[in-house]
Design a protein around this motif. Structure first.
Motif, PDB file in Angstrom:
ATOM      1  N   ARG A 118       0.350  -1.372  -0.185  1.00 44.37           N
ATOM      2  CA  ARG A 118      -0.336   0.022   0.221  1.00 44.37           C
ATOM      3  C   ARG A 118       0.960   1.392   0.028  1.00 44.37           C
ATOM      4  NH1 ARG A 118      -2.282   1.549   3.636  1.00 44.37           N
ATOM      5  NH2 ARG A 118      -4.418   2.165   2.547  1.00 44.37           N
ATOM      6  N   VAL A 163      -1.887  -6.190  -8.008  1.00 47.80           N
ATOM      7  CA  VAL A 163      -2.855  -5.394  -7.406  1.00 47.80           C
ATOM      8  C   VAL A 163      -3.552  -4.986  -5.991  1.00 47.80           C
ATOM      9  CG1 VAL A 163      -5.287  -5.591  -7.118  1.00 47.80           C
ATOM     10  CG2 VAL A 163      -3.908  -7.477  -8.552  1.00 47.80           C
ATOM     11  N   VAL A 164      -2.610  -5.057  -5.105  1.00 42.97           N
ATOM     12  CA  VAL A 164      -2.518  -4.413  -3.798  1.00 42.97           C
ATOM     13  C   VAL A 164      -2.016  -3.204  -4.315  1.00 42.97           C
ATOM     14  CG1 VAL A 164      -1.981  -4.235  -1.899  1.00 42.97           C
ATOM     15  CG2 VAL A 164      -2.226  -6.332  -2.744  1.00 42.97           C
ATOM     16  N   HIS A 175      -4.696  -0.771  -6.443  1.00 41.52           N
ATOM     17  CA  HIS A 175      -5.401  -0.144  -5.456  1.00 41.52           C
ATOM     18  C   HIS A 175      -5.312   1.308  -4.919  1.00 41.52           C
ATOM     19  CE1 HIS A 175      -8.007  -0.231  -1.497  1.00 41.52           C
ATOM     20  NE2 HIS A 175      -8.776  -1.004  -2.718  1.00 41.52           N
ATOM     21  N   GLU A 176      -3.904   1.055  -4.460  1.00 47.08           N
ATOM     22  CA  GLU A 176      -3.892   2.746  -3.962  1.00 47.08           C
ATOM     23  C   GLU A 176      -3.851   3.324  -5.225  1.00 47.08           C
ATOM     24  OE1 GLU A 176      -3.624   3.508  -1.025  1.00 47.08           O
ATOM     25  OE2 GLU A 176      -4.476   1.040  -0.486  1.00 47.08           O
ATOM     26  N   ASP A 197      -7.956 -11.578  -0.811  1.00 48.63           N
ATOM     27  CA  ASP A 197      -6.994 -10.178  -1.159  1.00 48.63           C
ATOM     28  C   ASP A 197      -7.469  -9.055  -2.569  1.00 48.63           C
ATOM     29  OD1 ASP A 197      -6.611 -10.301   1.619  1.00 48.63           O
ATOM     30  OD2 ASP A 197      -4.362 -11.643   0.679  1.00 48.63           O
ATOM     31  N   ARG A 212     -10.899  -8.748  -3.395  1.00 48.39           N
ATOM     32  CA  ARG A 212     -11.590  -7.638  -2.663  1.00 48.39           C
ATOM     33  C   ARG A 212     -10.780  -6.416  -2.703  1.00 48.39           C
ATOM     34  NH1 ARG A 212     -10.482 -10.167   2.358  1.00 48.39           N
ATOM     35  NH2 ARG A 212      -8.190  -8.713   1.941  1.00 48.39           N
ATOM     36  N   CYS A 213      -9.579  -6.565  -3.529  1.00 49.69           N
ATOM     37  CA  CYS A 213      -9.471  -5.235  -4.007  1.00 49.69           C
ATOM     38  C   CYS A 213      -9.466  -4.579  -5.392  1.00 49.69           C
ATOM     39  CB  CYS A 213      -8.278  -5.226  -4.599  1.00 49.69           C
ATOM     40  SG  CYS A 213      -6.757  -5.398  -2.817  1.00 49.69           S
ATOM     41  N   GLN A 257     -13.518  -2.972  -4.184  1.00 50.88           N
ATOM     42  CA  GLN A 257     -13.877  -1.893  -3.367  1.00 50.88           C
ATOM     43  C   GLN A 257     -13.148  -0.493  -4.207  1.00 50.88           C
ATOM     44  OE1 GLN A 257     -10.904  -2.356  -0.271  1.00 50.88           O
ATOM     45  NE2 GLN A 257     -12.508  -3.053   0.976  1.00 50.88           N
ATOM     46  N   ALA A 258     -11.928  -0.938  -5.124  1.00 49.86           N
ATOM     47  CA  ALA A 258     -11.720   0.170  -6.346  1.00 49.86           C
ATOM     48  C   ALA A 258     -12.404   0.335  -7.342  1.00 49.86           C
ATOM     49  CB  ALA A 258     -10.239  -0.244  -6.804  1.00 49.86           C
TER      50      ALA A 258
END
Length: 221
Positions: free
Chosen positions: A8, A37-38, A41-42, A201, A204-205, A208-209
């Motif tokens: 992140r 992907v994490v 996501h940010e 994970d 979920r990313c 959420q995005a």
């Protein structure tokens, strides 16, 4: 040398360098799963850009899976590392490629839930990972994306060896590589927290995005 608290943190730092793309209606972020992907996501949250995955799988030696001799992408293209693939019989490579294609199909179903890869024609595509070492997976991705006629390909990478970074810069239209340490063993060495990213994970990313992108107005600065 530790550079990032976690993925992140790396994504937040990359977003600062990519601020010019904030809210660009022709831009999309493609992250390499799972770890990328994490980071992606940010970027998606900070830049108000849609996030998707591009699934490319490393082809590793059977006796040493972490040693990449190439990679295969979800569009079917295969990249072989010329320094490594020559040591493996062609029929063995074919079997390794087929195994990875099965895993790609599984991830396509799970991550996109039946939706196709979005059209990239005339798009600005920001390709992100959590770091690269030999670069086989990233090179295969860029090679595959070129066939989809994007307008520009932007590489967003937290950390890379200098030699690999030079190859990346030669392949893309623009690149942001935050660090190129001379002494490079593995990507995880440059993170305080580099824990395994699981399929849930990734899902979920992505969810959420998408929700934030669709419901939050873009604050174009």
């Amino acid at each position: 040398m530790v550079l990032f608290d976690d993925r992140r943190h790396a994504g937040i730092l990359l977003a600062k360098e990519l601020e010019a793309f904030r809210g660009n209606p022709a831009a999309v972020i493609l992250a390499l799963p799972r770890g990328g992907v994490v980071v992606g996501h940010e970027l998606s949250l900070a830049l108000h850009l849609p996030l998707d995955v591009f699934i490319t799988r490393k082809i590793g030696l059977p006796e040493c899976p972490e040693y990449a001799i190439g990679a295969v992408s979800e569009t079917g293209s295969v990249y072989l590392n010329p320094d490594a693939a020559g040591t493996v019989p062609r029929e063995d490579i074919a079997g390794l490629v087929e195994a990875q294609r099965h895993e790609i199909a599984r991830r396509q179903t799970l991550y996109r839930q039946g939706k196709p890869l979005p059209s990239l024609h005339n798009k600005t595509v920001i390709v992100v990972d959590d770091g690269i070492a030999t670069g086989s997976t990233f090179f295969a991705t860029i090679e595959a994306l070129r066939t989809l006629a994007p307008d520009r390909i932007i590489a967003a990478i937290p950390v890379s060896p200098p030699s690999t970074a030079a190859k990346v810069r030669a392949l893309v239209d623009h690149s942001v590589i935050l660090a190129t340490p001379e002494f490079f063993g593995a990507v995880g060495e440059f993170y305080v927290n580099f824990q395994q990213v699981e399929d849930e994970d990734v899902v979920r990313c992505l969810e959420q995005a998408e929700q934030v992108y669709r419901t939050r107005p873009c604050d174009v600065r």
